[in-house]
Scaffold this motif. Structure first.
Motif, mmCIF file in Angstrom:
data_model
loop_
_atom_site.group_PDB
_atom_site.id
_atom_site.type_symbol
_atom_site.label_atom_id
_atom_site.label_comp_id
_atom_site.label_asym_id
_atom_site.label_seq_id
_atom_site.Cartn_x
_atom_site.Cartn_y
_atom_site.Cartn_z
ATOM 1 N N ILE A 56 -5.868 -6.309 4.978
ATOM 2 C CA ILE A 56 -6.639 -5.079 4.819
ATOM 3 C C ILE A 56 -5.798 -3.944 5.383
ATOM 4 O O ILE A 56 -5.209 -4.074 6.456
ATOM 5 C CB ILE A 56 -7.984 -5.168 5.567
ATOM 6 N N VAL A 57 -5.741 -2.843 4.639
ATOM 7 C CA VAL A 57 -5.044 -1.650 5.111
ATOM 8 C C VAL A 57 -6.010 -0.480 4.975
ATOM 9 O O VAL A 57 -6.538 -0.226 3.898
ATOM 10 C CB VAL A 57 -3.761 -1.364 4.308
ATOM 11 N N GLU A 58 -6.243 0.204 6.083
ATOM 12 C CA GLU A 58 -7.063 1.415 6.074
ATOM 13 C C GLU A 58 -6.115 2.597 6.174
ATOM 14 O O GLU A 58 -5.213 2.617 7.012
ATOM 15 C CB GLU A 58 -8.035 1.404 7.250
ATOM 16 N N PHE A 59 -6.322 3.584 5.294
ATOM 17 C CA PHE A 59 -5.404 4.723 5.265
ATOM 18 C C PHE A 59 -6.135 5.997 4.857
ATOM 19 O O PHE A 59 -7.257 5.960 4.331
ATOM 20 C CB PHE A 59 -4.243 4.458 4.296
ATOM 21 N N ILE A 60 -5.465 7.101 5.121
ATOM 22 C CA ILE A 60 -5.921 8.408 4.656
ATOM 23 C C ILE A 60 -4.777 9.016 3.858
ATOM 24 O O ILE A 60 -3.656 9.128 4.358
ATOM 25 C CB ILE A 60 -6.310 9.334 5.821
ATOM 26 N N ALA A 61 -5.048 9.354 2.602
ATOM 27 C CA ALA A 61 -4.054 9.983 1.737
ATOM 28 C C ALA A 61 -4.537 11.393 1.406
ATOM 29 O O ALA A 61 -5.628 11.566 0.872
ATOM 30 C CB ALA A 61 -3.875 9.166 0.461
ATOM 31 N N ARG A 62 -3.712 12.384 1.741
ATOM 32 C CA ARG A 62 -4.057 13.775 1.453
ATOM 33 C C ARG A 62 -3.576 14.133 0.047
ATOM 34 O O ARG A 62 -2.505 13.694 -0.375
ATOM 35 C CB ARG A 62 -3.428 14.703 2.488
ATOM 36 N N PHE A 63 -4.389 14.951 -0.648
ATOM 37 C CA PHE A 63 -4.005 15.336 -2.003
ATOM 38 C C PHE A 63 -4.564 16.703 -2.359
ATOM 39 O O PHE A 63 -5.481 17.207 -1.711
ATOM 40 C CB PHE A 63 -4.459 14.287 -3.026
ATOM 41 N N MET A 73 0.828 -1.199 0.000
ATOM 42 C CA MET A 73 0.000 0.000 0.000
ATOM 43 C C MET A 73 0.867 1.256 0.000
ATOM 44 O O MET A 73 0.623 2.191 -0.759
ATOM 45 C CB MET A 73 -0.916 -0.041 1.233
ATOM 46 N N ARG A 74 1.904 1.260 0.836
ATOM 47 C CA ARG A 74 2.815 2.410 0.891
ATOM 48 C C ARG A 74 3.518 2.606 -0.456
ATOM 49 O O ARG A 74 3.659 3.727 -0.940
ATOM 50 C CB ARG A 74 3.855 2.227 2.005
ATOM 51 N N LEU A 122 0.435 10.714 3.742
ATOM 52 C CA LEU A 122 -0.193 9.412 3.950
ATOM 53 C C LEU A 122 -0.194 9.086 5.429
ATOM 54 O O LEU A 122 0.823 9.246 6.117
ATOM 55 C CB LEU A 122 0.577 8.321 3.198
ATOM 56 N N LYS A 123 -1.330 8.607 5.911
ATOM 57 C CA LYS A 123 -1.447 8.138 7.295
ATOM 58 C C LYS A 123 -2.096 6.764 7.277
ATOM 59 O O LYS A 123 -3.191 6.589 6.739
ATOM 60 C CB LYS A 123 -2.306 9.101 8.111
ATOM 61 N N ILE A 124 -1.424 5.779 7.857
ATOM 62 C CA ILE A 124 -1.997 4.445 7.996
ATOM 63 C C ILE A 124 -2.895 4.476 9.232
ATOM 64 O O ILE A 124 -2.438 4.812 10.322
ATOM 65 C CB ILE A 124 -0.916 3.364 8.149
ATOM 66 N N VAL A 125 -4.165 4.129 9.061
ATOM 67 C CA VAL A 125 -5.127 4.145 10.162
ATOM 68 C C VAL A 125 -5.144 2.805 10.877
ATOM 69 O O VAL A 125 -5.131 2.748 12.108
ATOM 70 C CB VAL A 125 -6.545 4.505 9.645
ATOM 71 N N ALA A 126 -5.168 1.710 10.106
ATOM 72 C CA ALA A 126 -5.238 0.376 10.702
ATOM 73 C C ALA A 126 -4.833 -0.671 9.672
ATOM 74 O O ALA A 126 -4.946 -0.448 8.464
ATOM 75 C CB ALA A 126 -6.649 0.084 11.200
ATOM 76 N N THR A 127 -4.377 -1.815 10.177
ATOM 77 C CA THR A 127 -4.113 -2.963 9.316
ATOM 78 C C THR A 127 -4.734 -4.198 9.963
ATOM 79 O O THR A 127 -4.816 -4.290 11.188
ATOM 80 C CB THR A 127 -2.603 -3.210 9.110
ATOM 81 N N GLU A 128 -5.177 -5.103 9.112
ATOM 82 C CA GLU A 128 -5.692 -6.397 9.571
ATOM 83 C C GLU A 128 -4.997 -7.465 8.740
ATOM 84 O O GLU A 128 -5.069 -7.428 7.515
ATOM 85 C CB GLU A 128 -7.204 -6.490 9.368
ATOM 86 N N ALA A 129 -4.335 -8.391 9.407
ATOM 87 C CA ALA A 129 -3.553 -9.438 8.730
ATOM 88 C C ALA A 129 -2.576 -8.746 7.765
ATOM 89 O O ALA A 129 -2.116 -7.647 8.046
ATOM 90 C CB ALA A 129 -4.461 -10.445 8.055
ATOM 91 N N GLY A 130 -2.261 -9.392 6.660
ATOM 92 C CA GLY A 130 -1.386 -8.777 5.672
ATOM 93 C C GLY A 130 0.096 -8.888 5.977
ATOM 94 O O GLY A 130 0.911 -8.224 5.341
ATOM 95 N N SER A 131 0.468 -9.754 6.938
ATOM 96 C CA SER A 131 1.892 -9.925 7.237
ATOM 97 C C SER A 131 2.527 -10.812 6.165
ATOM 98 O O SER A 131 1.830 -11.356 5.301
ATOM 99 C CB SER A 131 2.073 -10.558 8.618
ATOM 100 N N SER A 132 3.823 -10.990 6.254
ATOM 101 C CA SER A 132 4.517 -11.798 5.253
ATOM 102 C C SER A 132 4.053 -13.256 5.267
ATOM 103 O O SER A 132 4.219 -13.959 4.277
ATOM 104 C CB SER A 132 6.029 -11.719 5.455
ATOM 105 N N SER A 133 3.433 -13.696 6.354
ATOM 106 C CA SER A 133 2.953 -15.084 6.419
ATOM 107 C C SER A 133 1.471 -15.219 6.056
ATOM 108 O O SER A 133 0.951 -16.329 6.009
ATOM 109 C CB SER A 133 3.195 -15.657 7.820
#
Length: 142
Positions: A101-108, A41-42, A85-96
């Protein structure tokens, strides 16, 4: 190449405070895939900020790619300046994991507005590569 490789101090646009050359650049340049959903995501945020259209297409789940994607993304990139960019939360998504799921706020900013894109994105890992699947998006103007 996206920048002068001699400047290893250039801070990555993704907000990690790490040098670009040690953060998102290896993924965007195809040297090393993102290890987690958040890292993908980043790197996708950074790709939008720097105009790496092919990377954005290649890291989208195949079933969500369209023939006109390159043209649409290129137009978005030309009209948009990504400012944070600000990461709000992540669920799972590790290397294993195989999903995340990645929740984020991106300013533009565009010529018409200053706003934030708030998204809860779904990612999937296949053959050791993470892909953006889809997400719930909300645009909030300032």
């Amino acid at each position: 190449m996206l920048h002068d490789h001699k400047d290893t101090t250039l801070t990555c646009p993704c907000g990690s405070n790490k040098p670009f050359s040690f953060c998102c650049e290896p993924a965007i340049e195809g040297h090393k895939p993102a290890k987690t959903a958040e890292a993908l995501m980043r790197s996708r945020y950074t790709a939008f900020a720097l105009g790496a259209v092919d990377y954005l297409i290649n890291t989208t789940a195949e079933e969500h790619r369209n023939p006109e994607d390159a043209e649409v993304i290129d137009e978005q990139i030309k009209a948009t300046t990504w400012t944070g960019l600000k990461i709000v939360a992540t669920e799972a998504g590790s290397s294993s994991d195989n999903k995340g799921i990645v929740e984020f706020i991106a300013r533009f900013e565009t010529d018409e507005q200053i706003a934030e894109l708030h998204e809860r994105s779904n990612f999937r890992k296949e053959n050791n590569h993470w892909y953006y699947v889809d997400g719930d998006v909300e645009i909030m103007s300032e």
